[in-house]
Design a protein around this motif. Structure first.
Motif, PDB file in Angstrom:
ATOM      1  N   SER A  71      15.384 -11.230  13.729  1.00 12.48           N
ATOM      2  CA  SER A  71      14.998 -11.742  15.039  1.00 12.48           C
ATOM      3  C   SER A  71      15.319 -13.231  15.168  1.00 12.48           C
ATOM      4  CB  SER A  71      13.489 -11.539  15.253  1.00 12.48           C
ATOM      5  OG  SER A  71      13.028 -12.263  16.373  1.00 12.48           O
ATOM      6  N   ALA A  72      15.754 -13.624  16.358  1.00 13.24           N
ATOM      7  CA  ALA A  72      16.000 -15.047  16.628  1.00 13.24           C
ATOM      8  C   ALA A  72      14.703 -15.845  16.624  1.00 13.24           C
ATOM      9  CB  ALA A  72      16.697 -15.204  17.976  1.00 13.24           C
ATOM     10  N   MET A  73      13.567 -15.140  16.685  1.00 12.88           N
ATOM     11  CA  MET A  73      12.266 -15.815  16.680  1.00 12.88           C
ATOM     12  C   MET A  73      11.858 -16.288  15.295  1.00 12.88           C
ATOM     13  SD  MET A  73      11.335 -15.895  19.810  1.00 12.88           S
ATOM     14  CE  MET A  73       9.587 -16.240  19.778  1.00 12.88           C
ATOM     15  N   GLY A  74      12.606 -15.873  14.274  1.00 17.59           N
ATOM     16  CA  GLY A  74      12.323 -16.379  12.946  1.00 17.59           C
ATOM     17  C   GLY A  74      11.462 -15.444  12.110  1.00 17.59           C
ATOM     18  N   TYR A  75      10.619 -16.042  11.250  1.00 16.59           N
ATOM     19  CA  TYR A  75       9.875 -15.294  10.255  1.00 16.59           C
ATOM     20  C   TYR A  75       8.415 -15.740  10.215  1.00 16.59           C
ATOM     21  CZ  TYR A  75      14.536 -14.048   8.597  1.00 16.59           C
ATOM     22  OH  TYR A  75      15.836 -13.592   8.525  1.00 16.59           O
ATOM     23  N   VAL A  76       7.571 -14.855   9.677  1.00 16.66           N
ATOM     24  CA  VAL A  76       6.157 -15.156   9.488  1.00 16.66           C
ATOM     25  C   VAL A  76       5.758 -14.683   8.091  1.00 16.66           C
ATOM     26  CG1 VAL A  76       5.753 -14.777  11.958  1.00 16.66           C
ATOM     27  CG2 VAL A  76       5.244 -12.938  10.352  1.00 16.66           C
ATOM     28  N   ILE A  77       4.603 -15.148   7.628  1.00 15.90           N
ATOM     29  CA  ILE A  77       4.040 -14.589   6.402  1.00 15.90           C
ATOM     30  C   ILE A  77       2.704 -13.935   6.726  1.00 15.90           C
ATOM     31  CG2 ILE A  77       5.251 -16.074   4.763  1.00 15.90           C
ATOM     32  CD1 ILE A  77       2.760 -17.846   4.597  1.00 15.90           C
ATOM     33  N   MET A  78       2.466 -12.789   6.120  1.00 13.67           N
ATOM     34  CA  MET A  78       1.204 -12.071   6.265  1.00 13.67           C
ATOM     35  C   MET A  78       0.316 -12.434   5.076  1.00 13.67           C
ATOM     36  SD  MET A  78       2.723  -8.326   7.438  1.00 13.67           S
ATOM     37  CE  MET A  78       3.613  -8.034   5.894  1.00 13.67           C
ATOM     38  N   VAL A  79      -0.986 -12.248   5.233  1.00 15.30           N
ATOM     39  CA  VAL A  79      -1.893 -12.528   4.123  1.00 15.30           C
ATOM     40  C   VAL A  79      -2.949 -11.429   4.044  1.00 15.30           C
ATOM     41  CG1 VAL A  79      -3.384 -14.026   5.549  1.00 15.30           C
ATOM     42  CG2 VAL A  79      -3.445 -14.219   3.051  1.00 15.30           C
ATOM     43  N   THR A  80      -3.285 -11.059   2.814  1.00 19.78           N
ATOM     44  CA  THR A  80      -4.357 -10.092   2.571  1.00 19.78           C
ATOM     45  C   THR A  80      -5.450 -10.770   1.757  1.00 19.78           C
ATOM     46  OG1 THR A  80      -2.785  -8.257   2.552  1.00 19.78           O
ATOM     47  CG2 THR A  80      -4.948  -7.851   1.579  1.00 19.78           C
ATOM     48  N   ILE A  81      -6.657 -10.714   2.287  1.00 18.18           N
ATOM     49  CA  ILE A  81      -7.815 -11.265   1.591  1.00 18.18           C
ATOM     50  C   ILE A  81      -8.493 -10.112   0.855  1.00 18.18           C
ATOM     51  CG2 ILE A  81     -10.039 -12.436   1.839  1.00 18.18           C
ATOM     52  CD1 ILE A  81      -8.875 -13.804   4.327  1.00 18.18           C
ATOM     53  N   GLU A  82      -8.541 -10.209  -0.476  1.00 11.46           N
ATOM     54  CA  GLU A  82      -9.108  -9.150  -1.302  1.00 11.46           C
ATOM     55  C   GLU A  82     -10.409  -9.621  -1.938  1.00 11.46           C
ATOM     56  OE1 GLU A  82      -6.469  -7.675  -4.243  1.00 11.46           O
ATOM     57  OE2 GLU A  82      -4.850  -7.202  -2.844  1.00 11.46           O
ATOM     58  N   TYR A  83     -11.424  -8.772  -1.848  1.00  8.60           N
ATOM     59  CA  TYR A  83     -12.679  -9.022  -2.563  1.00  8.60           C
ATOM     60  C   TYR A  83     -13.116  -7.691  -3.147  1.00  8.60           C
ATOM     61  CZ  TYR A  83     -17.296 -10.721  -3.823  1.00  8.60           C
ATOM     62  OH  TYR A  83     -18.415 -11.086  -4.534  1.00  8.60           O
ATOM     63  N   GLU A  84     -13.103  -7.621  -4.493  1.00  9.22           N
ATOM     64  CA  GLU A  84     -13.396  -6.373  -5.189  1.00  9.22           C
ATOM     65  C   GLU A  84     -12.504  -5.260  -4.635  1.00  9.22           C
ATOM     66  OE1 GLU A  84     -17.653  -5.895  -5.207  1.00  9.22           O
ATOM     67  OE2 GLU A  84     -17.925  -7.610  -6.554  1.00  9.22           O
ATOM     68  N   ASN A  85     -13.054  -4.221  -4.025  1.00  8.36           N
ATOM     69  CA  ASN A  85     -12.217  -3.106  -3.572  1.00  8.36           C
ATOM     70  C   ASN A  85     -11.928  -3.152  -2.078  1.00  8.36           C
ATOM     71  OD1 ASN A  85     -14.805  -2.560  -2.774  1.00  8.36           O
ATOM     72  ND2 ASN A  85     -14.676  -0.358  -3.114  1.00  8.36           N
ATOM     73  N   GLU A  86     -12.154  -4.291  -1.420  1.00  3.73           N
ATOM     74  CA  GLU A  86     -11.923  -4.421   0.020  1.00  3.73           C
ATOM     75  C   GLU A  86     -10.708  -5.310   0.281  1.00  3.73           C
ATOM     76  OE1 GLU A  86     -16.540  -3.939   1.576  1.00  3.73           O
ATOM     77  OE2 GLU A  86     -15.469  -5.822   1.936  1.00  3.73           O
ATOM     78  N   ARG A  87      -9.972  -4.968   1.343  1.00  5.39           N
ATOM     79  CA  ARG A  87      -8.783  -5.743   1.696  1.00  5.39           C
ATOM     80  C   ARG A  87      -8.715  -5.927   3.207  1.00  5.39           C
ATOM     81  NH1 ARG A  87      -7.526  -2.404  -2.275  1.00  5.39           N
ATOM     82  NH2 ARG A  87      -6.997  -0.728  -0.819  1.00  5.39           N
ATOM     83  N   PHE A  88      -8.731  -7.195   3.631  1.00  3.87           N
ATOM     84  CA  PHE A  88      -8.502  -7.530   5.034  1.00  3.87           C
ATOM     85  C   PHE A  88      -7.108  -8.123   5.143  1.00  3.87           C
ATOM     86  CE2 PHE A  88      -8.804 -11.125   8.224  1.00  3.87           C
ATOM     87  CZ  PHE A  88      -8.459 -10.320   9.306  1.00  3.87           C
TER      88      PHE A  88
END
Length: 332
Positions: free
Chosen positions: A175-192
């Motif tokens: 995309s001409a709009m470029g790039y992003v980075i995603m992030v996952t916040i993990e605590y024990e067995n949970e992931r946001f």
């Protein structure tokens, strides 16, 4: 309305600003027992839509949500920056039309003494974002305690991990709009997982990364229906919908936001996705619905705002100054 039940028990997620709350943003606060993280601390409104500038109610809303973001920043130790569009970070210049910012104070209030985990400012980045990144690093970011490029890295705080993806497309691959980075916040067995501006995702590669992460809760930037036939072709939008179907079948709760909600008919266009989520026994919501509020699609309903709530004569006179070099704060 009451706040929706969340599958997360140990990661507390609070959307602060978004299209469903009346502005352009995906700013979100995430808290664990170890750390408080402010995700993409930016907010803006569209300067012209339907040949109209923002309505006074839109200005009132960005003012109120700017204050909420500043309050959240005071609690956070970490601030992330997925990419360098102004609805995802706060610039250091005076602007009362799009970003609701002062020359220096607004950015300082957010970034001072924080740890910034940011997208690489020189690699996998288009020209306009590279320029904005350079300015940000010399201005708002200078208030930070530390700055680290986060692409593809994991940061650990006690029992909490912040796992960043490598750069993915801002929408379609290449995309001409470029790039992003995603992030996952993990605590024990949970992931946001926080996946801003992937626009669906349109990219099959991005879809696979999301599925491989197996988030418990996903906040996702959805497809830009309002750009159909203008900047985005129908085939790409349909691919985004197909990717979404597979995601909501897998993820217990998906919060879909951002570009999608700039279209007043977004719910009808997402009915097939909602049906897939329901069949899987999963939830599919906007940020407003997640926190128990009604959707406020102010940009998508700008024409109706002007018709239903005519601005004051003072505001109408202010509109006439919009072509001048110095724009005063709107009388709201």
């Amino acid at each position: 309305m009451n706040r929706q039940t969340t599958p997360l028990k140990q990661i507390h997620v609070t959307p602060l600003a978004s299209e469903s709350l009346g502005v352009r943003s995906m700013c979100t606060l995430a808290q664990t027992f170890d750390v408080t993280v402010l995700l993409d601390a930016g907010i803006s409104i569209c300067p012209w839509r339907f040949n109209l500038p923002p309505h006074p109610i839109e200005f009132q809303t960005i003012q109120a949500l700017r204050e909420k973001i500043a309050e959240a920043a005071a609690k956070a130790q970490i601030i992330t920056l997925s990419h360098y569009h102004y609805d995802h970070h706060t610039p250091s210049f005076e602007d009362w039309i799009v970003n609701w910012t002062t020359q220096t104070e607004t950015a300082r209030q957010i970034y001072q003494d924080k740890t910034l985990l940011i997208k690489n400012s020189k690699e996998n980045i288009n020209i306009s974002q590279r320029e904005r990144a350079g300015v940000f690093l010399k201005t708002g970011a200078k208030h930070a305690k530390t700055i680290q490029e986060a692409d593809g890295k994991t940061f650990t705080y006690g029992n909490t991990k912040l796992c960043f993806s490598k750069a993915v497309a801002h929408g379609e691959d290449n995309s001409a709009m470029g790039y992003v980075i995603m992030v996952t916040i993990e605590y024990e067995n949970e992931r946001f997982m926080f996946a801003p501006d992937v626009q669906g995702p349109m990219s099959n590669h991005t879809q696979q990364l999301i599925l491989e992460t197996q988030p418990t809760l996903l906040m996702l930037g959805g497809p830009p229906f309002y750009l159909a036939g203008f900047r985005v072709n129908e085939a790409s939008l349909q691919n985004a919908i197909n990717n979404l179907k597979s995601i909501v079948e897998t993820v217990p709760l998906t919060i879909l936001e951002h570009h999608t909600l700039r279209d007043e008919f977004f719910k009808q266009k997402l009915d097939p996705v909602k049906e897939h989520a329901n069949q899987a026994g999963h939830d599919f919501l906007s940020a407003a619905e997640f926190i128990g509020k009604e959707n406020r699609l102010l940009e998508a309903n700008r024409k109706n705002l002007y018709k239903t709530f005519p601005p004051s004569k003072e505001f109408q006179l202010w509109i006439k100054t919009l072509n001048s070099k110095t724009i005063q704060k709107p009388p709201i």
